[in-house]
Design an enzyme around this catalytic site. Sequence first.
Site, PDB file in Angstrom:
ATOM      1  N   LYS A  61       4.123 -12.067  -3.940  1.00  0.00           N
ATOM      2  CA  LYS A  61       4.932 -13.278  -3.758  1.00  0.00           C
ATOM      3  C   LYS A  61       4.367 -14.473  -4.539  1.00  0.00           C
ATOM      4  CE  LYS A  61       6.635 -11.933   0.844  1.00  0.00           C
ATOM      5  NZ  LYS A  61       6.793 -12.373   2.252  1.00  0.00           N
TER       6      LYS A  61
ATOM      7  N   TYR B 173      16.825 -10.809   1.022  1.00  0.00           N
ATOM      8  CA  TYR B 173      16.422 -11.060   2.409  1.00  0.00           C
ATOM      9  C   TYR B 173      17.620 -11.282   3.331  1.00  0.00           C
ATOM     10  CZ  TYR B 173      11.327 -11.369   1.717  1.00  0.00           C
ATOM     11  OH  TYR B 173      10.007 -11.077   1.489  1.00  0.00           O
TER      12      TYR B 173
ATOM     13  N   PHE C 291      14.070 -19.629   9.379  1.00  0.00           N
ATOM     14  CA  PHE C 291      13.255 -19.811   8.176  1.00  0.00           C
ATOM     15  C   PHE C 291      13.910 -19.249   6.914  1.00  0.00           C
ATOM     16  CE2 PHE C 291      11.782 -15.961  10.402  1.00  0.00           C
ATOM     17  CZ  PHE C 291      11.964 -14.996   9.408  1.00  0.00           C
TER      18      PHE C 291
ATOM     19  N   ARG D 261       2.091  -1.001   4.339  1.00  0.00           N
ATOM     20  CA  ARG D 261       2.114  -2.039   5.378  1.00  0.00           C
ATOM     21  C   ARG D 261       0.744  -2.188   6.056  1.00  0.00           C
ATOM     22  NH1 ARG D 261       6.905  -4.529   6.306  1.00  0.00           N
ATOM     23  NH2 ARG D 261       6.206  -5.137   8.369  1.00  0.00           N
TER      24      ARG D 261
ATOM     25  N   THR E 212       2.287  -9.760   9.473  1.00  0.00           N
ATOM     26  CA  THR E 212       3.064 -10.824   8.821  1.00  0.00           C
ATOM     27  C   THR E 212       2.325 -12.157   8.851  1.00  0.00           C
ATOM     28  OG1 THR E 212       5.056  -9.698   9.617  1.00  0.00           O
ATOM     29  CG2 THR E 212       5.328 -11.957   8.818  1.00  0.00           C
TER      30      THR E 212
ATOM     31  N   ARG F 136      -3.225  -9.659   3.592  1.00  0.00           N
ATOM     32  CA  ARG F 136      -2.830 -10.925   4.204  1.00  0.00           C
ATOM     33  C   ARG F 136      -4.013 -11.629   4.869  1.00  0.00           C
ATOM     34  NH1 ARG F 136       3.069  -8.709   6.207  1.00  0.00           N
ATOM     35  NH2 ARG F 136       4.324  -9.652   4.551  1.00  0.00           N
TER      36      ARG F 136
ATOM     37  N   ASN G 256       2.850 -15.481   2.577  1.00  0.00           N
ATOM     38  CA  ASN G 256       1.917 -14.436   2.988  1.00  0.00           C
ATOM     39  C   ASN G 256       1.697 -13.358   1.930  1.00  0.00           C
ATOM     40  OD1 ASN G 256       4.368 -13.222   3.234  1.00  0.00           O
ATOM     41  ND2 ASN G 256       4.208 -12.759   5.413  1.00  0.00           N
TER      42      ASN G 256
ATOM     43  N   HIS H 201       5.205  -8.524   0.063  1.00  0.00           N
ATOM     44  CA  HIS H 201       6.304  -7.910   0.819  1.00  0.00           C
ATOM     45  C   HIS H 201       6.133  -6.402   0.715  1.00  0.00           C
ATOM     46  CE1 HIS H 201      10.312  -6.678   2.129  1.00  0.00           C
ATOM     47  NE2 HIS H 201      10.258  -5.816   1.127  1.00  0.00           N
TER      48      HIS H 201
ATOM     49  N   GLU I 250      15.829  -1.286  -1.440  1.00  0.00           N
ATOM     50  CA  GLU I 250      15.064  -2.357  -2.099  1.00  0.00           C
ATOM     51  C   GLU I 250      14.601  -1.939  -3.494  1.00  0.00           C
ATOM     52  OE1 GLU I 250      13.414  -4.408   2.045  1.00  0.00           O
ATOM     53  OE2 GLU I 250      11.976  -3.534   0.639  1.00  0.00           O
TER      54      GLU I 250
END
Length: 140
Positions: free
Chosen positions: A11, A51, A59, A87, A93, A104, A114, A117, A128
């Site tokens: 990100k 998203y 948010f 993950r 998150t 993270r 963060n 993704h 995706e």
Amino acid sequence: MAIERTLSIIKPDATNRNLTGKINAKFEEAGLRIIAQKRIQLTPAQAGVFYAVHKERPFYGELCEFMASAPVVVQVLEGESAIAKNREVMGATNPADAAPGTIRAEFAESVGENSVHGSDAPETAAAEIAYFFSGLELVG
Ligand code: GDP
């Protein structure tokens, strides 16, 4: 265990801080292979489509603006149980809840900014990946 593919995004908070290499080292050390990769600049509308599942969340607008605020690196990771493994390497998150050693925990700035993704299930991974890559770009 099955070989899976999952979508990963580095990100804007991480590309801004020149962390692409350090983050990808974590994936590779965990046995995930980067089989496709590109650095792109999203528009807020493109981030919004990606998203869309979060459209009703408070948010959502902030998230779309953030994802379009600087380049991102989109990539496909492949390996055994790649969706869950990615993950695990990413961490929770909210970086305050992320296990030590995770991306993270080490790099994220906040619950919104963060750093990474990762797809959360086989169906979302397939959708995706197809959003960003054609079959010809998945080179193994
Ligand atoms: P993930 O699968 O761990 O990325 O988490 P989610 O699917 O729940 O949320 C998607 C993304 O929305 C997160 O990675 C954050 O960038 C953002 N996000 C989630 N919760 C919040 C929040 O409370 N505030 C803000 N600003 N962003 C959030």
